[in-house]
Design a protein around this motif. Structure first.
Motif, PDB file in Angstrom:
ATOM      1  N   GLU A   1       1.117   4.240  -3.194  1.00 47.49           N
ATOM      2  CA  GLU A   1       0.326   4.976  -2.801  1.00 47.49           C
ATOM      3  C   GLU A   1       1.977   6.769  -3.420  1.00 47.49           C
TER       4      GLU A   1
ATOM      5  N   ALA B   1       1.974   1.785 -10.721  1.00 44.12           N
ATOM      6  CA  ALA B   1       2.118   1.738  -9.551  1.00 44.12           C
ATOM      7  C   ALA B   1       2.220   0.655  -8.786  1.00 44.12           C
TER       8      ALA B   1
ATOM      9  N   PHE C   1      -8.299  -0.183  -8.442  1.00 40.61           N
ATOM     10  CA  PHE C   1      -7.911   1.694  -7.874  1.00 40.61           C
ATOM     11  C   PHE C   1      -9.684   2.351  -8.438  1.00 40.61           C
TER      12      PHE C   1
ATOM     13  N   LYS D   1       0.664  -1.212  -0.374  1.00 40.22           N
ATOM     14  CA  LYS D   1      -0.005   0.092   0.096  1.00 40.22           C
ATOM     15  C   LYS D   1       0.409   0.931  -0.005  1.00 40.22           C
ATOM     16  N   GLY D   2       2.142   1.695   0.838  1.00 44.94           N
ATOM     17  CA  GLY D   2       2.733   2.227   1.755  1.00 44.94           C
ATOM     18  C   GLY D   2       3.220   2.329  -0.253  1.00 44.94           C
TER      19      GLY D   2
ATOM     20  N   LEU E   1       1.941   6.827  -6.691  1.00 43.17           N
ATOM     21  CA  LEU E   1       1.075   7.728  -7.007  1.00 43.17           C
ATOM     22  C   LEU E   1       0.741   9.073  -6.984  1.00 43.17           C
ATOM     23  N   ALA E   2       2.068   9.425  -5.617  1.00 43.78           N
ATOM     24  CA  ALA E   2       2.114  10.690  -5.998  1.00 43.78           C
ATOM     25  C   ALA E   2       2.815  11.190  -6.328  1.00 43.78           C
TER      26      ALA E   2
ATOM     27  N   GLN F   1      -7.503   5.912  -6.039  1.00 42.05           N
ATOM     28  CA  GLN F   1      -6.928   5.935  -5.014  1.00 42.05           C
ATOM     29  C   GLN F   1      -7.130   4.400  -4.763  1.00 42.05           C
ATOM     30  N   LEU F   2      -6.429   3.708  -4.058  1.00 45.55           N
ATOM     31  CA  LEU F   2      -7.045   2.151  -3.885  1.00 45.55           C
ATOM     32  C   LEU F   2      -7.980   1.424  -3.316  1.00 45.55           C
TER      33      LEU F   2
END
Length: 252
Positions: free
Chosen positions: A152, A164, A240, A148-149, A155-156, A245-246
Motif C-alpha cells: 500500500e 507494488a 488488486f 500489506k503495508g 501504491l501511495a 486496492q488489495l
C-alpha cells in the motif's frame, strides 16, 4: 504381478485403517473411499492407455493431455479461491510449460514420438506443474497479507500493480521452486524416484532407467520455473481491484 499378489497389497490399507481406529482418528471412511477410487481410477486409466498405445491416435493423445491439464488446473485453483479466472490462468501456464517441454523433447529427438513416452512424461510434468502452481498461490496469499503495508505504501507513492507486488512475486516463485530443487539435490541418495524404480522392477537396465530419470528430473526443474513465472505474470493483477486496492478479503 499376479492378481493374488495385488490382492495381498490390501494388507497395507487394513493396517492404515487399524491405526486410524486405534488412535480414534476417524479416517476409516476416507481411507476406504480413497482406496476404492484409486483402484478404479488406475484400472480405468490402464485400459485407456492400453487402447491408446495400440492405436497411436494423435487426437486421443492430445485429448488425454488436455484432460490432464484441465484437472490439474482445477485442483491447483483451489489454492486461489476468490481470485476470478485463476483456473484458466493456471491451465494456460501448465499448458505453455507442457508445450515447451514436449517441443524440446520431440524436436531434439530426446524421446520417440510415441504415446508410450509422450503420455507418461506429460503426466509427470503436468503433475509437477500442478504442485508448483498450488505452492505459488499459497505463497502469494501469505506474502501479500504479510506485506500489506509495504504494498500500500508503494501504491501511495505512485507504483503500478506490478511494481507494488514484484517482491511478493519473487518470493512466491522462489518458494514454489524450492521442493523441486531440493529433490534434485537428494535424488538417488535419499530417494529412488518412482519412474526409475518402476523401470528396474519391470526388468529394464538400471543405467537406461537412470537416463530416463535424469530426463524427468531436469524437465521437472524447467517445468517448475516456467510454470511459476508464467502464472505470476498472468495472475498478479488479480490481487488488486480496478482501483488498485488489495483483495485481501478474497485471497484468504
Amino acid at each position: 504381478m499376479s492378481g493374488l499378489a495385488l490382492t495381498f497389497t490390501l494388507i497395507f490399507v487394513f493396517i492404515t485403517v487399524l491405526v486410524s481406529m486405534r488412535q480414534k482418528l476417524g479416517l476409516e471412511k476416507d481411507i476406504m473411499i480413497g482406496t476404492i477410487r484409486a483402484a478404479v481410477q488406475l484400472l480405468l486409466v490402464g485400459y485407456v492407455l492400453q487402447f491408446v498405445f495400440r492405436t497411436e491416435n494423435l487426437f486421443l493423445i492430445i485429448f488425454i493431455i488436455v484432460m490432464m491439464i484441465a484437472v490439474a488446473a482445477w485442483n491447483a485453483g483451489q489454492r486461489g479461491s476468490g481470485l476470478r479466472g485463476i483456473r484458466w490462468r493456471i491451465a494456460l501456464s501448465i499448458g505453455a510449460t507442457e508445450a515447451l517441454i514436449m517441443l524440446l523433447l520431440l524436436g531434439l529427438g530426446i524421446i520417440e514420438p510415441a504415446s508410450q513416452y509422450i503420455i507418461p512424461i506429460s503426466g509427470m510434468s503436468i503433475g509437477n506443474a500442478m504442485v508448483v502452481a498450488g505452492l505459488f498461490l499459497n505463497g502469494m496469499k501469505q506474502d501479500v497479507l504479510a506485506s500489506k503495508g509495504e504494498i500500500e505504501a508503494l501504491l501511495a507513492l505512485g507504483a503500478n500493480a506490478r511494481q507494488a507486488i514484484q517482491q511478493c512475486l519473487k518470493r512466491a516463485v522462489k518458494a514454489s521452486m524450492i521442493p523441486t530443487i531440493d529433490g534434485m539435490k537428494t535424488v538417488g541418495i535419499v530417494q529412488l524416484p518412482g519412474m526409475m524404480t518402476g523401470m528396474i522392477i519391470a526388468g529394464a537396465d538400471p543405467l537406461e532407467a537412470v537416463r530416463y530419470q535424469i530426463l524427468i528430473v531436469f524437465a521437472f526443474t524447467s517445468s517448475a520455473a516456467v510454470t511459476s513465472i508464467i502464472l505470476g505474470l498472468l495472475s498478479y493483477r488479480l490481487w488488486f481491484t480496478k482501483e488498485l486496492q488489495l483483495r485481501l478479503q478474497d485471497s484468504r
